[in-house]
Scaffold this motif. Structure first.
Motif, mmCIF file in Angstrom:
data_model
loop_
_atom_site.group_PDB
_atom_site.id
_atom_site.type_symbol
_atom_site.label_atom_id
_atom_site.label_comp_id
_atom_site.label_asym_id
_atom_site.label_seq_id
_atom_site.Cartn_x
_atom_site.Cartn_y
_atom_site.Cartn_z
ATOM 1 N N LYS A 1 0.842 -1.196 0.000
ATOM 2 C CA LYS A 1 0.000 0.000 0.000
ATOM 3 C C LYS A 1 0.876 1.244 0.000
ATOM 4 N N PRO A 2 0.690 2.152 -0.961
ATOM 5 C CA PRO A 2 1.523 3.360 -1.015
ATOM 6 C C PRO A 2 1.169 4.370 0.070
ATOM 7 N N TYR A 3 2.173 5.113 0.490
ATOM 8 C CA TYR A 3 1.953 6.184 1.454
ATOM 9 C C TYR A 3 2.964 7.297 1.197
ATOM 10 N N LEU A 4 2.669 8.466 1.743
ATOM 11 C CA LEU A 4 3.559 9.611 1.593
ATOM 12 C C LEU A 4 4.648 9.527 2.654
ATOM 13 N N LYS A 5 5.889 9.405 2.215
ATOM 14 C CA LYS A 5 6.994 9.154 3.132
ATOM 15 C C LYS A 5 7.420 10.400 3.888
ATOM 16 N N ASN A 6 7.283 11.566 3.269
ATOM 17 C CA ASN A 6 7.811 12.776 3.906
ATOM 18 C C ASN A 6 6.752 13.563 4.672
ATOM 19 N N SER A 7 5.669 12.895 5.087
ATOM 20 C CA SER A 7 4.679 13.516 5.962
ATOM 21 C C SER A 7 3.841 12.428 6.608
ATOM 22 N N ASP A 8 3.652 12.538 7.923
ATOM 23 C CA ASP A 8 2.779 11.589 8.613
ATOM 24 C C ASP A 8 1.455 12.249 8.991
ATOM 25 N N GLU A 9 1.143 13.359 8.325
ATOM 26 C CA GLU A 9 -0.079 14.100 8.627
ATOM 27 C C GLU A 9 -1.214 13.794 7.671
ATOM 28 N N ILE A 10 -0.918 13.090 6.600
ATOM 29 C CA ILE A 10 -1.959 12.840 5.609
ATOM 30 C C ILE A 10 -1.767 11.464 4.983
ATOM 31 N N TYR A 11 -2.885 10.749 4.846
ATOM 32 C CA TYR A 11 -2.902 9.418 4.246
ATOM 33 C C TYR A 11 -3.861 9.456 3.061
ATOM 34 N N PHE A 12 -3.666 8.533 2.130
ATOM 35 C CA PHE A 12 -4.511 8.538 0.934
ATOM 36 C C PHE A 12 -4.722 7.119 0.431
ATOM 37 N N ASN A 13 -5.696 6.980 -0.430
ATOM 38 C CA ASN A 13 -5.932 5.706 -1.097
ATOM 39 C C ASN A 13 -6.607 5.981 -2.431
ATOM 40 N N ILE A 14 -6.326 5.145 -3.421
ATOM 41 C CA ILE A 14 -6.815 5.339 -4.787
ATOM 42 C C ILE A 14 -7.591 4.101 -5.235
ATOM 43 N N SER A 15 -8.559 4.310 -6.112
ATOM 44 C CA SER A 15 -9.246 3.205 -6.773
ATOM 45 C C SER A 15 -9.711 3.688 -8.139
ATOM 46 N N HIS A 16 -9.833 2.768 -9.067
ATOM 47 C CA HIS A 16 -10.375 3.154 -10.380
ATOM 48 C C HIS A 16 -11.046 1.959 -11.036
ATOM 49 N N SER A 17 -12.048 2.269 -11.825
ATOM 50 C CA SER A 17 -12.801 1.252 -12.549
ATOM 51 C C SER A 17 -13.563 1.933 -13.670
ATOM 52 N N GLY A 18 -13.533 1.338 -14.839
ATOM 53 C CA GLY A 18 -14.275 1.916 -15.951
ATOM 54 C C GLY A 18 -13.859 3.345 -16.248
ATOM 55 N N GLU A 19 -14.824 4.257 -16.191
ATOM 56 C CA GLU A 19 -14.565 5.658 -16.520
ATOM 57 C C GLU A 19 -14.172 6.503 -15.314
ATOM 58 N N TRP A 20 -14.103 5.912 -14.122
ATOM 59 C CA TRP A 20 -13.883 6.709 -12.922
ATOM 60 C C TRP A 20 -12.554 6.391 -12.226
ATOM 61 N N VAL A 21 -11.908 7.455 -11.776
ATOM 62 C CA VAL A 21 -10.727 7.378 -10.911
ATOM 63 C C VAL A 21 -11.078 8.143 -9.642
ATOM 64 N N VAL A 22 -10.936 7.508 -8.482
ATOM 65 C CA VAL A 22 -11.320 8.147 -7.215
ATOM 66 C C VAL A 22 -10.189 8.031 -6.207
ATOM 67 N N CYS A 23 -10.136 8.976 -5.278
ATOM 68 C CA CYS A 23 -9.140 8.907 -4.206
ATOM 69 C C CYS A 23 -9.708 9.569 -2.960
ATOM 70 N N ALA A 24 -9.216 9.130 -1.803
ATOM 71 C CA ALA A 24 -9.678 9.642 -0.520
ATOM 72 C C ALA A 24 -8.480 10.000 0.350
ATOM 73 N N PHE A 25 -8.652 11.034 1.181
ATOM 74 C CA PHE A 25 -7.573 11.535 2.028
ATOM 75 C C PHE A 25 -8.067 11.670 3.461
ATOM 76 N N ASP A 26 -7.163 11.423 4.414
ATOM 77 C CA ASP A 26 -7.493 11.562 5.826
ATOM 78 C C ASP A 26 -6.187 11.747 6.591
ATOM 79 N N ASP A 27 -6.289 12.024 7.901
ATOM 80 C CA ASP A 27 -5.072 12.126 8.708
ATOM 81 C C ASP A 27 -4.735 10.797 9.380
ATOM 82 N N SER A 28 -5.424 9.735 8.983
ATOM 83 C CA SER A 28 -5.109 8.371 9.403
ATOM 84 C C SER A 28 -5.490 7.445 8.252
ATOM 85 N N ASP A 29 -5.223 6.160 8.400
ATOM 86 C CA ASP A 29 -5.451 5.228 7.302
ATOM 87 C C ASP A 29 -6.881 5.283 6.790
#
Length: 225
Positions: free
Chosen positions: A76-104
């Motif tokens: 699972k990818p994460y941002l190495k130079n900051s522990d203040e923000i986490y993200f996750n990505i998904s995509h299917s068909g015509e859509w690409v989506v991502c979500a952000f939070d200060d924890s997993d």
């Protein structure tokens, strides 16, 4: 603060626009994208990476070049130079989506296809989930199958282990419009939300936050340059 973003791919990018977006990525990522056999897979992967970089740069007020990424032991990818923000990505068909939070956080989107859900459910769903699925009217089962699938995917992605966590080791149940998880896994105190951004898709996020945005922020590809 949880934020959810999406991009709809309405058409192919020109070669110049594709290469321009590729230039924002490191060589290793560019090489990986070029290995996809289908253009659609390359484009979804490219836009997912660029969307994340665009949002992170804006939120952290740093340039794209200063973003440093790594992966946990499960990939699972994460941002190495900051522990203040986490993200996750998904995509299917015509859509690409991502979500952000200060924890997993985990997110999943799936295009609804008329598939043999019976075999998949018996292989990957828990007995309780299968029971709930077959309690539905036959006309409702395909839709409910994708509800469960996206919710389960968002859960294991938030957990950080992805498919290393057996899908039948926990149960997602929708009871009186509330989504709950029954599990012996470590991740118990989590919350879910589903988003209806397209009638042909199912989408869900899983996070430790009870408060989540009502809507998805839709970005345009032009916003990413």
């Amino acid at each position: 603060m949880v934020d959810v973003y999406a991009i709809k791919i309405n058409n192919y990018l020109s070669t110049s626009d594709f290469n321009r977006l590729m230039s924002f990525l490191p060589k290793e990522k560019r090489d990986k994208i070029r290995k996809f056999l289908k253009y659609e897979d390359s484009l979804r992967s490219l836009l997912g990476d660029i969307l994340v970089r665009n949002i992170l740069s804006s939120k952290l007020k740093i340039s794209n070049e200063k973003l440093v990424f790594s992966k946990n032991e499960y990939g699972k990818p994460y941002l190495k130079n900051s522990d203040e923000i986490y993200f996750n990505i998904s995509h299917s068909g015509e859509w690409v989506v991502c979500a952000f939070d200060d924890s997993d956080i985990g997110i999943d989107i799936e295009k609804i296809y008329p598939i043999d859900y019976d075999g998949i459910a018996k292989s990957f769903f828990s007995p309780k989930e299968c029971k709930d699925l077959y309690a539905k009217l036959e006309s409702e089962r395909l839709s409910y199958f994708y509800d469960l699938w996206t919710l389960k995917e968002s859960y294991i992605k938030s957990d950080g282990r992805g498919l290393s966590a057996p899908l039948d080791s926990f149960s997602i149940r929708i009871v009186n419009n509330s989504i709950i998880v029954e599990t012996k896994e470590l991740l118990k105190d989590c919350f879910f939300r589903q988003y209806d951004i397209d009638s042909n898709y199912k989408m869900a996020i899983c996070t430790s936050k009870k408060e989540m945005p009502q809507d998805v922020t839709i970005k345009k590809i032009d916003d990413l340059y």
